[in-house]
Design a protein around this motif. Structure first.
Motif, PDB file in Angstrom:
ATOM      1  N   LYS A   1       0.532   7.347  -6.698  1.00 18.00           N
ATOM      2  CA  LYS A   1      -0.674   8.161  -6.292  1.00 18.00           C
ATOM      3  C   LYS A   1      -0.027   9.745  -6.130  1.00 18.00           C
ATOM      4  CE  LYS A   1      -5.064   9.590  -6.246  1.00 18.00           C
ATOM      5  NZ  LYS A   1      -5.029  10.895  -6.646  1.00 18.00           N
ATOM      6  N   GLN A   2       1.020   9.072  -5.514  1.00 17.29           N
ATOM      7  CA  GLN A   2       1.125  10.743  -5.188  1.00 17.29           C
ATOM      8  C   GLN A   2       2.076  11.863  -6.600  1.00 17.29           C
ATOM      9  OE1 GLN A   2       3.911  10.821  -1.629  1.00 17.29           O
ATOM     10  NE2 GLN A   2       2.381  10.847  -0.321  1.00 17.29           N
ATOM     11  N   ARG A   3       2.721  10.724  -7.379  1.00 14.05           N
ATOM     12  CA  ARG A   3       3.640  11.238  -8.387  1.00 14.05           C
ATOM     13  C   ARG A   3       2.146  11.566  -9.546  1.00 14.05           C
ATOM     14  NH1 ARG A   3       7.691   6.128  -9.107  1.00 14.05           N
ATOM     15  NH2 ARG A   3       8.832   6.947  -7.363  1.00 14.05           N
ATOM     16  N   ILE A   4       0.920  10.451 -10.307  1.00 17.43           N
ATOM     17  CA  ILE A   4       0.607  11.266 -10.570  1.00 17.43           C
ATOM     18  C   ILE A   4       0.066  12.609 -10.353  1.00 17.43           C
ATOM     19  CG2 ILE A   4      -2.153  10.295 -11.102  1.00 17.43           C
ATOM     20  CD1 ILE A   4      -1.877   7.197 -10.500  1.00 17.43           C
ATOM     21  N   ASP A   5      -0.865  13.105  -8.845  1.00 13.59           N
ATOM     22  CA  ASP A   5      -0.952  13.890  -8.612  1.00 13.59           C
ATOM     23  C   ASP A   5      -0.299  14.718  -8.762  1.00 13.59           C
ATOM     24  OD1 ASP A   5      -3.590  12.675  -7.672  1.00 13.59           O
ATOM     25  OD2 ASP A   5      -2.882  12.390  -4.822  1.00 13.59           O
ATOM     26  N   ALA A   6       0.872  14.731  -8.379  1.00 13.61           N
ATOM     27  CA  ALA A   6       2.139  15.712  -8.880  1.00 13.61           C
ATOM     28  C   ALA A   6       2.142  16.560 -10.044  1.00 13.61           C
ATOM     29  CB  ALA A   6       3.143  15.402  -8.294  1.00 13.61           C
ATOM     30  N   ALA A   7       1.638  15.792 -11.212  1.00 13.03           N
ATOM     31  CA  ALA A   7       2.275  15.650 -12.369  1.00 13.03           C
ATOM     32  C   ALA A   7       0.453  16.011 -12.825  1.00 13.03           C
ATOM     33  CB  ALA A   7       2.057  14.441 -12.995  1.00 13.03           C
TER      34      ALA A   7
ATOM     35  N   GLY B   1       0.602  -1.430   0.022  1.00 11.81           N
ATOM     36  CA  GLY B   1       0.232   0.222  -0.117  1.00 11.81           C
ATOM     37  C   GLY B   1       0.609   1.188   0.102  1.00 11.81           C
ATOM     38  N   ASP B   2       2.015   1.543   1.005  1.00 13.53           N
ATOM     39  CA  ASP B   2       2.871   2.698   0.670  1.00 13.53           C
ATOM     40  C   ASP B   2       3.428   2.694  -0.704  1.00 13.53           C
ATOM     41  OD1 ASP B   2       2.589   2.968   2.905  1.00 13.53           O
ATOM     42  OD2 ASP B   2       4.658   1.983   3.863  1.00 13.53           O
TER      43      ASP B   2
END
Length: 192
Positions: free
Chosen positions: A75-81, A68-69
């Motif tokens: 997901k953080q990378r997707i959001d940052a992009a 999960g980590d």
């Protein structure tokens, strides 16, 4: 350690399984009547094929997280992009139960980031809907992308919303750009 995921639609499963067995020097780790998967360490890839009535070719790409980590990091990378994502928790697809995030690259290719929770006895959560739409696979259906809280579970209001998970690959393997743009627009409006 994450693993690259590639899913290809094929014309004839048995012939393709024989070819990939020879190419990879390994038997599939999962083999069903309409699906096969090789979990390879050299190269480190989760390579899957399916014969479900779709046009042969690339279905989707992905990155498989081991926990999960790692999925949260992806997901953080997707959001940052700044990419709109469709999140599914505990969804069943490709004979596995997973948490996942779907995005579309600038060229329209669907990418899934996911963490497999367990195996599943069925291809997806919606056997009746898939029987009606056999060329579905895993990528989110365009109708599902129109709503931020959508997922691949069947609904009583839409006959195609439960088509597990995917549109026909001939629709550029995958997610219509206008649907992703609609999600981004909706998310921006809700933040304002």
């Amino acid at each position: 350690m994450k693993r690259l995921h590639i899913h290809v639609s094929v014309d004839e499963l048995a012939t393709s399984v024989r070819f990939y067995n020879a190419l990879f020097g390994a038997e599939p780790t999962v083999l069903k009547h309409d699906y096969a998967k090789w979990m390879l360490d050299d190269p480190r890839v989760n390579f899957a094929i399916s014969q479900r009535g779709a046009k042969a070719g690339l279905d989707h790409l992905g990155i498989q997280a081991e926990n999960g980590d790692e999925l949260a990091e992806l997901k953080q990378r997707i959001d940052a992009a700044g990419m709109a994502a469709l999140t599914e928790e505990g969804t069943t697809c490709c004979y596995a139960r997973s948490d996942k995030h779907w995005v579309q690259d600038p060229s329209g290719i669907a990418w899934e980031t996911y963490h497999t929770l367990d195996s599943a006895p069925t291809y997806n959560d919606a056997p009746q809907a898939v029987a009606a739409n056999p060329d579905s696979c895993c990528a989110p259906a365009p109708a599902a992308l129109a709503s931020a809280d959508a997922c691949c579970a069947p609904t009583t209001t839409s006959a195609d919303a439960g088509s597990c998970c995917a549109p026909a690959p001939q629709k550029i393997q995958l997610i219509a750009r206008k649907n992703i743009e609609a999600i981004v627009s909706k998310e921006r409006k809700s933040r304002d």
